[in-house]
Motif scaffolding. Structure first.
Motif, PDB file in Angstrom:
ATOM      1  N   ALA A   6     117.762  19.271  32.915  1.00 17.43           N
ATOM      2  CA  ALA A   6     117.723  18.691  34.270  1.00 17.43           C
ATOM      3  C   ALA A   6     116.809  17.466  34.348  1.00 17.43           C
ATOM      4  O   ALA A   6     117.067  16.550  35.130  1.00 17.43           O
ATOM      5  N   THR A   7     115.751  17.445  33.547  1.00 19.66           N
ATOM      6  CA  THR A   7     114.812  16.318  33.578  1.00 19.66           C
ATOM      7  C   THR A   7     115.223  15.190  32.634  1.00 19.66           C
ATOM      8  O   THR A   7     114.573  14.150  32.603  1.00 19.66           O
ATOM      9  N   GLY A   8     116.266  15.420  31.842  1.00 15.57           N
ATOM     10  CA  GLY A   8     116.714  14.396  30.899  1.00 15.57           C
ATOM     11  C   GLY A   8     115.988  14.428  29.561  1.00 15.57           C
ATOM     12  O   GLY A   8     116.177  13.528  28.740  1.00 15.57           O
ATOM     13  N   LEU A   9     115.176  15.445  29.326  1.00 14.89           N
ATOM     14  CA  LEU A   9     114.502  15.544  28.032  1.00 14.89           C
ATOM     15  C   LEU A   9     115.476  15.897  26.909  1.00 14.89           C
ATOM     16  O   LEU A   9     115.209  15.620  25.743  1.00 14.89           O
ATOM     17  N   THR A  10     116.597  16.529  27.274  1.00 16.37           N
ATOM     18  CA  THR A  10     117.672  16.775  26.310  1.00 16.37           C
ATOM     19  C   THR A  10     118.982  16.264  26.915  1.00 16.37           C
ATOM     20  O   THR A  10     119.155  16.292  28.139  1.00 16.37           O
ATOM     21  N   PRO A  11     119.902  15.805  26.066  1.00 10.94           N
ATOM     22  CA  PRO A  11     121.153  15.237  26.569  1.00 10.94           C
ATOM     23  C   PRO A  11     122.155  16.261  27.086  1.00 10.94           C
ATOM     24  O   PRO A  11     123.122  15.909  27.747  1.00 10.94           O
ATOM     25  N   ARG A  12     121.930  17.530  26.770  1.00 14.39           N
ATOM     26  CA  ARG A  12     122.808  18.609  27.229  1.00 14.39           C
ATOM     27  C   ARG A  12     121.973  19.867  27.372  1.00 14.39           C
ATOM     28  O   ARG A  12     120.829  19.926  26.952  1.00 14.39           O
ATOM     29  N   LEU A  13     122.566  20.891  27.942  1.00 15.40           N
ATOM     30  CA  LEU A  13     121.896  22.184  28.072  1.00 15.40           C
ATOM     31  C   LEU A  13     121.964  22.912  26.727  1.00 15.40           C
ATOM     32  O   LEU A  13     123.055  23.195  26.227  1.00 15.40           O
ATOM     33  N   TYR A  14     120.811  23.149  26.146  1.00 18.54           N
ATOM     34  CA  TYR A  14     120.724  23.896  24.893  1.00 18.54           C
ATOM     35  C   TYR A  14     120.497  25.366  25.208  1.00 18.54           C
ATOM     36  O   TYR A  14     119.975  25.707  26.257  1.00 18.54           O
ATOM     37  N   GLN A  15     120.863  26.219  24.258  1.00 14.72           N
ATOM     38  CA  GLN A  15     120.629  27.653  24.355  1.00 14.72           C
ATOM     39  C   GLN A  15     119.407  27.998  23.503  1.00 14.72           C
ATOM     40  O   GLN A  15     119.103  27.284  22.541  1.00 14.72           O
ATOM     41  N   PRO A  16     118.699  29.089  23.830  1.00  9.76           N
ATOM     42  CA  PRO A  16     117.488  29.426  23.079  1.00  9.76           C
ATOM     43  C   PRO A  16     117.676  29.473  21.561  1.00  9.76           C
ATOM     44  O   PRO A  16     116.809  29.014  20.822  1.00  9.76           O
ATOM     45  N   GLU A  17     118.812  29.991  21.104  1.00  8.69           N
ATOM     46  CA  GLU A  17     119.020  30.104  19.656  1.00  8.69           C
ATOM     47  C   GLU A  17     119.179  28.740  18.970  1.00  8.69           C
ATOM     48  O   GLU A  17     119.110  28.640  17.752  1.00  8.69           O
ATOM     49  N   GLU A  18     119.344  27.688  19.755  1.00  7.36           N
ATOM     50  CA  GLU A  18     119.476  26.343  19.194  1.00  7.36           C
ATOM     51  C   GLU A  18     118.135  25.617  19.045  1.00  7.36           C
ATOM     52  O   GLU A  18     118.099  24.464  18.649  1.00  7.36           O
ATOM     53  N   TYR A  19     117.028  26.307  19.341  1.00  6.95           N
ATOM     54  CA  TYR A  19     115.731  25.625  19.350  1.00  6.95           C
ATOM     55  C   TYR A  19     115.435  24.836  18.081  1.00  6.95           C
ATOM     56  O   TYR A  19     114.863  23.748  18.171  1.00  6.95           O
ATOM     57  N   PRO A  20     115.821  25.284  16.861  1.00 12.90           N
ATOM     58  CA  PRO A  20     115.480  24.478  15.681  1.00 12.90           C
ATOM     59  C   PRO A  20     116.145  23.095  15.680  1.00 12.90           C
ATOM     60  O   PRO A  20     115.604  22.150  15.109  1.00 12.90           O
ATOM     61  N   THR A  21     117.284  22.978  16.350  1.00  7.61           N
ATOM     62  CA  THR A  21     117.987  21.691  16.350  1.00  7.61           C
ATOM     63  C   THR A  21     117.282  20.641  17.197  1.00  7.61           C
ATOM     64  O   THR A  21     117.569  19.453  17.064  1.00  7.61           O
ATOM     65  N   LEU A  22     116.352  21.056  18.046  1.00 11.26           N
ATOM     66  CA  LEU A  22     115.655  20.076  18.881  1.00 11.26           C
ATOM     67  C   LEU A  22     114.717  19.180  18.076  1.00 11.26           C
ATOM     68  O   LEU A  22     114.348  18.103  18.539  1.00 11.26           O
ATOM     69  N   ARG A  23     114.364  19.588  16.873  1.00  6.73           N
ATOM     70  CA  ARG A  23     113.559  18.691  16.025  1.00  6.73           C
ATOM     71  C   ARG A  23     114.310  17.387  15.771  1.00  6.73           C
ATOM     72  O   ARG A  23     113.697  16.342  15.620  1.00  6.73           O
ATOM     73  N   GLN A  24     115.650  17.451  15.746  1.00  6.08           N
ATOM     74  CA  GLN A  24     116.453  16.236  15.571  1.00  6.08           C
ATOM     75  C   GLN A  24     116.291  15.288  16.758  1.00  6.08           C
ATOM     76  O   GLN A  24     116.518  14.085  16.634  1.00  6.08           O
ATOM     77  N   LEU A  25     115.890  15.829  17.908  1.00 10.17           N
ATOM     78  CA  LEU A  25     115.628  15.021  19.104  1.00 10.17           C
ATOM     79  C   LEU A  25     114.152  14.635  19.194  1.00 10.17           C
ATOM     80  O   LEU A  25     113.733  14.033  20.184  1.00 10.17           O
ATOM     81  N   GLY A  26     113.363  15.041  18.197  1.00  8.29           N
ATOM     82  CA  GLY A  26     111.934  14.746  18.203  1.00  8.29           C
ATOM     83  C   GLY A  26     111.113  15.732  18.996  1.00  8.29           C
ATOM     84  O   GLY A  26     110.003  15.425  19.420  1.00  8.29           O
ATOM     85  N   ILE A  27     111.645  16.944  19.203  1.00  7.62           N
ATOM     86  CA  ILE A  27     110.969  17.970  20.001  1.00  7.62           C
ATOM     87  C   ILE A  27     110.638  19.166  19.119  1.00  7.62           C
ATOM     88  O   ILE A  27     111.511  19.703  18.434  1.00  7.62           O
ATOM     89  N   GLY A  28     109.371  19.598  19.159  1.00  7.24           N
ATOM     90  CA  GLY A  28     108.929  20.746  18.386  1.00  7.24           C
ATOM     91  C   GLY A  28     108.321  21.829  19.264  1.00  7.24           C
ATOM     92  O   GLY A  28     108.161  21.644  20.474  1.00  7.24           O
ATOM     93  N   PHE A  29     107.966  22.949  18.628  1.00 11.30           N
ATOM     94  CA  PHE A  29     107.453  24.116  19.343  1.00 11.30           C
ATOM     95  C   PHE A  29     106.340  24.795  18.560  1.00 11.30           C
ATOM     96  O   PHE A  29     106.390  24.872  17.336  1.00 11.30           O
ATOM     97  N   THR A  30     105.373  25.343  19.292  1.00 16.28           N
ATOM     98  CA  THR A  30     104.354  26.211  18.725  1.00 16.28           C
ATOM     99  C   THR A  30     103.729  27.023  19.861  1.00 16.28           C
ATOM    100  O   THR A  30     104.068  26.826  21.033  1.00 16.28           O
ATOM    101  N   ASP A  31     102.850  27.933  19.500  1.00 18.16           N
ATOM    102  CA  ASP A  31     102.116  28.750  20.466  1.00 18.16           C
ATOM    103  C   ASP A  31     100.658  28.847  20.029  1.00 18.16           C
ATOM    104  O   ASP A  31     100.351  28.704  18.846  1.00 18.16           O
ATOM    105  N   LEU A  32      99.783  29.129  20.980  1.00 18.05           N
ATOM    106  CA  LEU A  32      98.366  29.323  20.664  1.00 18.05           C
ATOM    107  C   LEU A  32      98.101  30.693  20.056  1.00 18.05           C
ATOM    108  O   LEU A  32      97.158  30.874  19.304  1.00 18.05           O
ATOM    109  N   CYS A  33      98.911  31.666  20.390  1.00 17.90           N
ATOM    110  CA  CYS A  33      98.818  33.018  19.830  1.00 17.90           C
ATOM    111  C   CYS A  33     100.115  33.268  19.075  1.00 17.90           C
ATOM    112  O   CYS A  33     101.165  33.436  19.683  1.00 17.90           O
ATOM    113  N   LYS A  34     100.031  33.287  17.760  1.00 17.74           N
ATOM    114  CA  LYS A  34     101.238  33.417  16.942  1.00 17.74           C
ATOM    115  C   LYS A  34     101.577  34.869  16.620  1.00 17.74           C
ATOM    116  O   LYS A  34     102.706  35.156  16.238  1.00 17.74           O
TER     117      LYS A  34
END
Length: 167
Positions: free
Chosen positions: A45-73
């Motif tokens: 909705a904010t335009g950070l991704t060109p389409r609606l991604y599903q949670p299982e697609e999270y690794p593909t967002l690195r191709q868009l320059g977007i990564g993920f981590t947590d403070l408690c692993k």
């Protein structure tokens, strides 16, 4: 063992940092996996991704320059339970300094409060003051369904504008 693997690499334009995996995310192995979580809909909705991604697609967002981590692993579930497994602010900071993303976005005031070592009441949403040798930081309203009462789209829109103008 980490509940969710980091999705980090050099050159990312944005890394989302949460407190810990939810029970659903830990069970499925996907970031922001609960159907009531606004994360994926908000990215689109904010335009950070060109389409609606599903949670299982999270690794593909690195191709868009977007990564993920947590403070408690190691923990999972609601913060009051998950964070009993320990928070690794030093490890998080080292990873961010190693991979050097352009921007870090905490996906809740709680995550930011753990990083800054201040109470959540002292954390403002939106862009944070610059720090030497650290990427630009934003604090977002939590997309979790459990935090619906504090939801606002505004800091997400501010983040999206920043990402577009600095790309």
């Amino acid at each position: 063992m980490d509940r969710l693997p980091d999705q980090l690499q050099p050159g990312l334009r944005l890394v989302f940092a949460g407190t810990a995996a939810s029970e659903r995310s830990a069970a499925t192995g996907h970031y922001y996996a609960h159907p009531g979580n606004r994360f994926w809909r908000t990215l689109h909705a904010t335009g950070l991704t060109p389409r609606l991604y599903q949670p299982e697609e999270y690794p593909t967002l690195r191709q868009l320059g977007i990564g993920f981590t947590d403070l408690c692993k190691q923990g999972a579930g609601m913060d009051h339970v998950a964070l009993k497994a320990g928070v690794d602010v030093a490890g998080f900071t080292a990873k961010i300094r190693q991979y050097r993303p352009a921007t870090v976005a905490f996906t809740s005031k709680k995550a930011a409060s753990l990083f800054y070592g201040r109470p959540t009441s002292a954390i403002a949403l939106g862009r944070q003051p610059e720090q030497d040798d650290f990427p630009t930081v934003f604090v977002l309203s939590s997309p979790s369904g459990a935090a619906s009462g504090a939801w606002t789209l505004q800091p997400w829109l501010e983040l999206a504008e920043h990402i577009v103008t600095t790309a």
